[in-house]
Structures are given as structure tokens and as C-alpha cells.
Design an enzyme around this catalytic site. Structure first.
Site, PDB file in Angstrom:
ATOM      1  N   ALA A  66       0.870  -1.172   0.000  1.00  0.00           N
ATOM      2  CA  ALA A  66       0.000   0.000   0.000  1.00  0.00           C
ATOM      3  C   ALA A  66       0.910   1.225   0.000  1.00  0.00           C
ATOM      4  CB  ALA A  66      -0.856  -0.010   1.251  1.00  0.00           C
ATOM      5  N   GLY A 111       0.646  -4.997   0.688  1.00  0.00           N
ATOM      6  CA  GLY A 111      -0.478  -5.033  -0.260  1.00  0.00           C
ATOM      7  C   GLY A 111      -0.113  -5.672  -1.590  1.00  0.00           C
ATOM      8  N   GLU A 114      -0.430  -9.268  -1.042  1.00  0.00           N
ATOM      9  CA  GLU A 114      -1.875  -9.515  -0.912  1.00  0.00           C
ATOM     10  C   GLU A 114      -2.561  -9.503  -2.279  1.00  0.00           C
ATOM     11  OE1 GLU A 114      -1.933  -6.347   2.179  1.00  0.00           O
ATOM     12  OE2 GLU A 114      -3.300  -7.708   3.187  1.00  0.00           O
ATOM     13  N   GLU A 134       4.166  -5.458   7.440  1.00  0.00           N
ATOM     14  CA  GLU A 134       3.341  -4.453   8.129  1.00  0.00           C
ATOM     15  C   GLU A 134       3.765  -4.219   9.577  1.00  0.00           C
ATOM     16  OE1 GLU A 134       2.124  -6.727   6.059  1.00  0.00           O
ATOM     17  OE2 GLU A 134       0.751  -5.732   4.678  1.00  0.00           O
TER      18      GLU A 134
HETATM   19  N1  CAA Z   1       4.641   3.282  -0.374  1.00  0.00           N
HETATM   20  C1  CAA Z   1       5.089   4.478  -0.816  1.00  0.00           C
HETATM   21  N2  CAA Z   1       6.315   4.671  -1.378  1.00  0.00           N
HETATM   22  C2  CAA Z   1       7.106   3.583  -1.487  1.00  0.00           C
HETATM   23  C3  CAA Z   1       6.695   2.299  -1.048  1.00  0.00           C
HETATM   24  C4  CAA Z   1       5.398   2.181  -0.478  1.00  0.00           C
HETATM   25  N3  CAA Z   1       4.908   0.999  -0.065  1.00  0.00           N
HETATM   26  N4  CAA Z   1       7.708   1.426  -1.271  1.00  0.00           N
HETATM   27  C5  CAA Z   1       8.711   2.146  -1.844  1.00  0.00           C
HETATM   28  N5  CAA Z   1       8.343   3.434  -1.980  1.00  0.00           N
HETATM   29  C6  CAA Z   1       9.136   4.532  -2.533  1.00  0.00           C
HETATM   30  C7  CAA Z   1      10.240   4.939  -1.573  1.00  0.00           C
HETATM   31  O1  CAA Z   1       9.757   5.843  -0.575  1.00  0.00           O
HETATM   32  C8  CAA Z   1      11.234   5.583  -2.526  1.00  0.00           C
HETATM   33  O2  CAA Z   1      10.769   6.876  -2.833  1.00  0.00           O
HETATM   34  P1  CAA Z   1      11.812   8.145  -2.820  1.00  0.00           P
HETATM   35  O3  CAA Z   1      12.758   7.825  -3.951  1.00  0.00           O
HETATM   36  O4  CAA Z   1      10.907   9.298  -3.099  1.00  0.00           O
HETATM   37  O5  CAA Z   1      12.470   8.139  -1.491  1.00  0.00           O
HETATM   38  C9  CAA Z   1      11.096   4.739  -3.796  1.00  0.00           C
HETATM   39  O6  CAA Z   1       9.821   4.072  -3.688  1.00  0.00           O
HETATM   40  C10 CAA Z   1      12.167   3.660  -3.905  1.00  0.00           C
HETATM   41  O7  CAA Z   1      12.173   2.900  -2.709  1.00  0.00           O
HETATM   42  P2  CAA Z   1      13.480   2.708  -1.781  1.00  0.00           P
HETATM   43  O8  CAA Z   1      14.399   3.846  -1.919  1.00  0.00           O
HETATM   44  O9  CAA Z   1      13.000   2.361  -0.396  1.00  0.00           O
HETATM   45  O10 CAA Z   1      14.119   1.422  -2.488  1.00  0.00           O
HETATM   46  P3  CAA Z   1      15.070   0.343  -1.819  1.00  0.00           P
HETATM   47  O11 CAA Z   1      15.614  -0.469  -2.936  1.00  0.00           O
HETATM   48  O12 CAA Z   1      16.023   0.953  -0.856  1.00  0.00           O
HETATM   49  O13 CAA Z   1      14.061  -0.595  -0.957  1.00  0.00           O
HETATM   50  C11 CAA Z   1      12.031  -1.797  -0.539  1.00  0.00           C
HETATM   51  C12 CAA Z   1      13.044  -1.329  -1.594  1.00  0.00           C
HETATM   52  C13 CAA Z   1      12.692  -2.833   0.400  1.00  0.00           C
HETATM   53  C14 CAA Z   1      10.868  -2.461  -1.268  1.00  0.00           C
HETATM   54  C15 CAA Z   1      11.552  -0.579   0.289  1.00  0.00           C
HETATM   55  O14 CAA Z   1      11.122   0.435  -0.625  1.00  0.00           O
HETATM   56  C16 CAA Z   1      10.432  -0.862   1.230  1.00  0.00           C
HETATM   57  O15 CAA Z   1      10.640  -1.430   2.292  1.00  0.00           O
HETATM   58  N6  CAA Z   1       9.194  -0.467   0.862  1.00  0.00           N
HETATM   59  C17 CAA Z   1       8.043  -0.581   1.725  1.00  0.00           C
HETATM   60  C18 CAA Z   1       7.558  -2.002   1.789  1.00  0.00           C
HETATM   61  C19 CAA Z   1       6.398  -2.106   2.756  1.00  0.00           C
HETATM   62  O16 CAA Z   1       6.527  -1.867   3.939  1.00  0.00           O
HETATM   63  N7  CAA Z   1       5.216  -2.514   2.253  1.00  0.00           N
HETATM   64  C20 CAA Z   1       4.047  -2.639   3.044  1.00  0.00           C
HETATM   65  C21 CAA Z   1       3.251  -1.362   3.028  1.00  0.00           C
HETATM   66  S1  CAA Z   1       1.930  -1.382   4.204  1.00  0.00           S
HETATM   67  C22 CAA Z   1       0.718  -2.291   3.501  1.00  0.00           C
HETATM   68  O17 CAA Z   1       0.837  -2.765   2.365  1.00  0.00           O
HETATM   69  C23 CAA Z   1      -0.478  -2.430   4.370  1.00  0.00           C
HETATM   70  C24 CAA Z   1      -1.572  -3.231   3.809  1.00  0.00           C
HETATM   71  O18 CAA Z   1      -1.573  -4.426   3.846  1.00  0.00           O
HETATM   72  C25 CAA Z   1      -2.747  -2.563   3.360  1.00  0.00           C
END
Ligand code: CAA
Length: 259
Positions: A66, A111, A114, A134
Site C-alpha cells: 500500500a 499489499g 496480498e 506491516e
Molecule cells: N509506499 C510508498 N512509497 C514507497 C513504497 C510504499 N509501499 N515502497 C517504496 N516506496 C518509494 C520509496 O519511498 C522511494 O521513494 P523516494 O525515492 O521518493 O524516497 C522509492 O519508492 C524507492 O524505494 P526505496 O528507496 O525504499 O528502495 P530500496 O531499494 O532501498 O528498498 C524496498 C526497496 C525494500 C521495497 C523498500 O522500498 C520498502 O521497504 N518499501 C516498503 C515495503 C512495505 O513496507 N510494504 C508494506 C506497506 S503497508 C501495507 O501494504 C499495508 C496493507 O496491507 C494494506
């Protein structure tokens, strides 16, 4: 030119939906949900369609979850509504009358995992990574993951992935039964098309009923989905969840207080 966040192509009545938000690793925001909903409702009774492939743009991510950056402005009721909306759209996919296959290239997290689980089959590239991180954000899954992950891989492994937030490789996901097949990254879409082509030679009513019957009450506990979206909304407004989302945006480790 269009501002669409999902690119839709069609060949031989097989549709490919490519989620295209490279700046956010294809994270699911309102626009993605609106476009998924529009596609699956428009084609709900389409007798011509043979199957649908869902994938993410680029090599790095299928969908990284998400959109975390949309969380900070939400109150508990809005969090519950967001979670319920995600669940409802994923039900449209799960209940679609022809096969929907997730072509998983790169990260399928939160998500994104999911979304892949709501599809009928999952074909992954070797570089795919799956996880439900999460807990790092002070949250639980909100789009059906707390229900579908244990259905697909069993409670013990689901509990482990949900509690640790650890990612698993494509090989491990295959071993767990989360993924149907692994293939070279250049071949994932072709392999999905091949599978849909095979299924499209079978009796359409039998395909439709097979999909429906696998979503029976024995497997699907509607109380579980309700509990999920209520809990998601309540957790979203905790101090820990606000801290988790801020820490993610600020690229630092969160400091959780249990509040
Ligand atoms: N939401 C919004 N932006 C996101 C994102 C997300 N889920 N995942 C990545 N991005 C963005 C980052 O903020 C970054 O943006 P900026 O360049 O503006 O800083 C860009 O995408 C690239 O990401 P990273 O710099 O973090 O890339 P990385 O290679 O260092 O790491 C990653 C990759 C491990 C996937 C890392 O981006 C990450 O951990 N992302 C989040 C994953 C996450 O926690 N997902 C669960 C979300 S909560 C959810 O989904 C709840 C639900 O069930 C409803």
C-alpha cells in the site's frame, strides 16, 4: 497520452494490466484501486475474455505494498474504509470468472503480496521477493493477507512471516506453495499467457465454477476479513504506526513505544 497508473494491453483476448508507478515501486494508491475496480467491473460478464495477467512496471517491483505515504493523513475510520476498499477490490479479482494470474517481478510486499494472493495463480521471476512487513509499520495486513496467507501456506509459516516481517525469495515462496512456478524474468509474461491459453481450451462453465467453488465458506471466513479491516484502522492511528510511516519516509529505523 493518459494519466492512467495501470497500462492495459490485450492480445488474443488475454489482458495484461501493468501497474505503473515506478517512483513508488508501484505502490497501491487510490488511483490504482480505481483503475483495478473499473477494469474488473467492466469485464465482469465479458464472454470473450480468456484471462488477465497483473504485473508491475520495471524489474525491481511487482508492487511494494500500500502507499505508505497516504497513511499519515488518515483517521481510524478512514483506515478501516481504506482496508475494506482494498479487500473489496481484491474480492473482485478473486471472484473473476476467468483466471487472473500475478506475474511477479521483484518485490511483492504488504499489499503487493496480498494482490498476488488474490489472483488465482502466481508465476514469479527468480528475482521475486515476497513478504508482509506491516509489523515494521505498527500495522497488520489490510487487504486480506491475514486470511489468504494462512490459507495458502498454512498457519505456522504464515505466523512466522507476519510476526517477523521477513521477506522470502522466489525459491522459498515456491517451496511454501505461495508461488505456482518460477521462471526466468524475461519469460514470466509469456508463461502466464501459455497457462491462460491452456485453461481457455477447457469448458468455460467448469472454469468459472472451479474458481467459485474454491472460494467456499470452509476456506473463507468473512468474520476474519471484517476483523482485519477494523484492526487495521485502529492500528493506523496508534503512535507506533505514525512513527513507522514517518520512519519509512525519513529512511530511518522506527522507535516503537507500544502506544
Ligand atoms: N509506499 C510508498 N512509497 C514507497 C513504497 C510504499 N509501499 N515502497 C517504496 N516506496 C518509494 C520509496 O519511498 C522511494 O521513494 P523516494 O525515492 O521518493 O524516497 C522509492 O519508492 C524507492 O524505494 P526505496 O528507496 O525504499 O528502495 P530500496 O531499494 O532501498 O528498498 C524496498 C526497496 C525494500 C521495497 C523498500 O522500498 C520498502 O521497504 N518499501 C516498503 C515495503 C512495505 O513496507 N510494504 C508494506 C506497506 S503497508 C501495507 O501494504 C499495508 C496493507 O496491507 C494494506
Amino acid at each position: 497520452m493518459t494519466d492512467a497508473v495501470i497500462q492495459i494491453t490485450q492480445e488474443n483476448h488475454i489482458y495484461t494490466l501493468t501497474i505503473h508507478r515506478p517512483e513508488a515501486l508501484n505502490a497501491l494508491n487510490k488511483l490504482v484501486f480505481n483503475e483495478l475496480e473499473a477494469f474488473f467491473t467492466t469485464h465482469a460478464n465479458d464472454p470473450e475474455i480468456k484471462g488477465v495477467i497483473i504485473t508491475g512496471a520495471g524489474e525491481k517491483a511487482f508492487v511494494a505494498g500500500a502507499d505508505i505515504k497516504e497513511f499519515s493523513s488518515l483517521n481510524a475510520d478512514q483506515g478501516m474504509m481504506l482496508s475494506k476498499r482494498g479487500q473489496d477490490i481484491f474480492f473482485l479479482i478473486e471472484r473473476f470468472h476467468v483466471p487472473v494470474i500475478a506475474a511477479v517481478n521483484g518485490f511483492a510486499l504488504g499489499g503487493g503480496c496480498e494482490l498476488a494472493m488474490a489472483c488465482h495463480l502466481r508465476i514469479a521471476s527468480q528475482s521475486a521477493r515476497f513478504g508482509q512487513p506491516e509489523v515494521n509499520l505498527g500495522l497488520i495486513p489490510g487487504y486480506g493477507g491475514s486470511q489468504r496467507l494462512p490459507q495458502l501456506i498454512g498457519k505456522a509459516k504464515a505466523m512466522e512471516l507476519l510476526l517477523t516481517g521477513n521477506m522470502v525469495s522466489a525459491e522459498e515462496a515456491f517451496r511454501l506453495g505461495l508461488v505456482n512456478e518460477i521462471t526466468d524474468s524475461g519469460n514470466v509474461l509469456n508463461r502466464c499467457r501459455e497457462i491462460i491459453q491452456i485453461i481457455s481450451t477447457k469448458a468455460p462453465l467448469a472454469i468459472k465454477e472451479t474458481i467459485r467453488i474454491l472460494e467456499n465458506p470452509g476456506l473463507n471466513n468473512s468474520q476474519g476479513y471484517e476483523d482485519e479491516h477494523i484492526t487495521f484502522g485502529n492500528l493506523l492511528v496508534t503512535e507506533d504506526s505514525r512513527e513507522g510511516a514517518s520512519a519509512f519516509a525519513e529512511k530511518r529505523k522506527p522507535s516503537f513505544l507500544g502506544k
